[in-house]
Design a protein around this motif. Structure first.
Motif, mmCIF file in Angstrom:
data_model
loop_
_atom_site.group_PDB
_atom_site.id
_atom_site.type_symbol
_atom_site.label_atom_id
_atom_site.label_comp_id
_atom_site.label_asym_id
_atom_site.label_seq_id
_atom_site.Cartn_x
_atom_site.Cartn_y
_atom_site.Cartn_z
ATOM 1 N N ILE A 110 -0.800 -6.230 2.878
ATOM 2 C CA ILE A 110 -1.423 -7.293 3.669
ATOM 3 C C ILE A 110 -0.666 -8.595 3.422
ATOM 4 O O ILE A 110 -0.356 -9.331 4.342
ATOM 5 C CB ILE A 110 -2.919 -7.469 3.301
ATOM 6 N N SER A 111 -0.365 -8.872 2.173
ATOM 7 C CA SER A 111 0.353 -10.100 1.773
ATOM 8 C C SER A 111 -0.088 -11.290 2.623
ATOM 9 O O SER A 111 0.689 -11.801 3.422
ATOM 10 C CB SER A 111 1.870 -9.893 1.836
ATOM 11 N N PRO A 112 -1.335 -11.721 2.426
ATOM 12 C CA PRO A 112 -1.944 -12.676 3.343
ATOM 13 C C PRO A 112 -1.479 -14.121 3.185
ATOM 14 O O PRO A 112 -1.632 -14.908 4.123
ATOM 15 C CB PRO A 112 -3.439 -12.580 2.998
ATOM 16 N N TYR A 113 -0.904 -14.448 2.024
ATOM 17 C CA TYR A 113 -0.591 -15.860 1.789
ATOM 18 C C TYR A 113 0.903 -16.148 1.971
ATOM 19 O O TYR A 113 1.757 -15.458 1.407
ATOM 20 C CB TYR A 113 -1.025 -16.288 0.378
ATOM 21 N N ARG A 114 1.142 -17.195 2.774
ATOM 22 C CA ARG A 114 2.511 -17.586 3.123
ATOM 23 C C ARG A 114 3.369 -17.864 1.882
ATOM 24 O O ARG A 114 4.497 -17.394 1.781
ATOM 25 C CB ARG A 114 2.434 -18.849 3.990
ATOM 26 N N ASN A 115 2.815 -18.618 0.947
ATOM 27 C CA ASN A 115 3.590 -18.993 -0.245
ATOM 28 C C ASN A 115 4.070 -17.773 -1.004
ATOM 29 O O ASN A 115 5.195 -17.742 -1.501
ATOM 30 C CB ASN A 115 2.732 -19.834 -1.208
ATOM 31 N N ASP A 116 3.197 -16.768 -1.115
ATOM 32 C CA ASP A 116 3.570 -15.553 -1.861
ATOM 33 C C ASP A 116 4.700 -14.823 -1.154
ATOM 34 O O ASP A 116 5.645 -14.351 -1.791
ATOM 35 C CB ASP A 116 2.370 -14.599 -1.996
ATOM 36 N N ARG A 117 4.581 -14.722 0.182
ATOM 37 C CA ARG A 117 5.642 -14.034 0.937
ATOM 38 C C ARG A 117 6.942 -14.822 0.823
ATOM 39 O O ARG A 117 8.011 -14.244 0.632
ATOM 40 C CB ARG A 117 5.248 -13.873 2.413
ATOM 41 N N ASP A 118 6.843 -16.143 0.940
ATOM 42 C CA ASP A 118 8.056 -16.970 0.894
ATOM 43 C C ASP A 118 8.751 -16.874 -0.457
ATOM 44 O O ASP A 118 9.966 -17.075 -0.556
ATOM 45 C CB ASP A 118 7.717 -18.438 1.198
#
Ligand SMILES: Nc1ncnc2c1ncn2[C@@H]1O[C@H](COP(=O)(O)OS(=O)(=O)O)[C@@H](OP(=O)(O)O)[C@H]1O
Ligand SMILES: Nc1ncnc2c1ncn2[C@@H]1O[C@H](COP(=O)(O)OP(=O)(O)O)[C@@H](O)[C@H]1O
Length: 202
Positions: A110-118
């Motif tokens: 799901i990786s819902p948070y932008r900061n985590d993906r970035d």
């Protein structure tokens, strides 16, 4: 000698056989295809379909699925924002190792948070842009129903946020209100990988 995080007095060891050697052997370039989207948006289905498509083209891939990893590597993590961040960080690091091994790593979380993906650098993000209504209508696991009834707290899309990517390599969505087939979607991602030169080594 260096200090990284909580590790002190550590040394990086280089091996004689490196990333380029492995990529040449496999005739492909290692990378991480990162599939993000709501629960039920079709991430796992696309990941497996893409794996099959690549296999049929003679390319080696490996799927890292969020749900599956929570059975082992990440079984000590829950769904708090902090745990999701650690989940994404770990899978990002594992993906990096797979890419270094020369494989096409397909991560579906799901990786819902932008900061985590970035924070996971060098990944090729694929956004399953499926409306919440479609995912909720599917509700294969019955989790949306439980979340709506307040029996699951902090469920993504219901009472926990999903931050859509602002710029992603590939966005997959409905066409005229209809969801393209998993095979079509996998073909689209495989074509993208081919166009970008990941499916051979020059
Ligand atoms: N609170 C809450 N929110 C979202 N999802 C939940 C939750 N609780 C359990 N599940 C189940 O866990 C799967 C998602 O795991 P992920 O590791 O991909 O999540 S995350 O990236 O850390 O947000 C997810 O799988 P998918 O439906 O395949 O996405 C659910 O089955
Ligand atoms: N492209 C698609 N078209 C129609 N149904 C799909 C498609 N992709 C997935 N599905 C269905 O949607 C449901 C959720 O898919 P899944 O891959 O488990 O999603 P996720 O991993 O994002 O939770 C499953 O029943 C699956 O068969």
């Amino acid at each position: 000698m260096s200090t990284v995080g909580n590790s002190t007095n550590i040394f990086w060891h280089e091996c004689a056989v490196g990333n380029i050697d492995r990529q040449k052997l496999l005739n492909q370039k290692g990378c991480v295809v990162w599939i993000t989207g709501l629960s039920g948006s079709g991430k796992s289905t696309l990941a497996c379909s893409l794996g099959r498509e690549l296999h049929s083209r003679g390319k080696v891939s490996y799927v890292l699925d969020g749900d599956n990893l929570r059975h082992g590597l990440n079984k000590n993590l829950g769904f708090s924002a902090e745990d999701r961040t650690e989940n994404i960080r770990r899978v990002g690091e594992v993906g990096k190792l797979f890419a270094d091994a020369g494989l096409i790593c397909i991560a579906s979380l799901i990786s819902p948070y932008r900061n985590d993906r970035d924070a996971c650098r060098a990944m090729l993000p694929v956004f399953m842009n499926m409306p919440l209504e479609v995912c909720e209508e599917r509700d294969v696991k019955g989790l949306y129903k439980l979340a709506r009834a307040g029996k699951i707290k902090g469920f993504t899309g219901i009472d926990d946020p999903y931050e859509p990517p602002l710029n992603c390599e590939i966005e997959l969505t409905l066409a005229d209100g209809i969801c393209p087939s998993p095979i079509d979607m996998a073909g689209q991602v495989a074509s993208y990988l081919g166009d970008k030169g990941f499916l051979h080594y020059d």
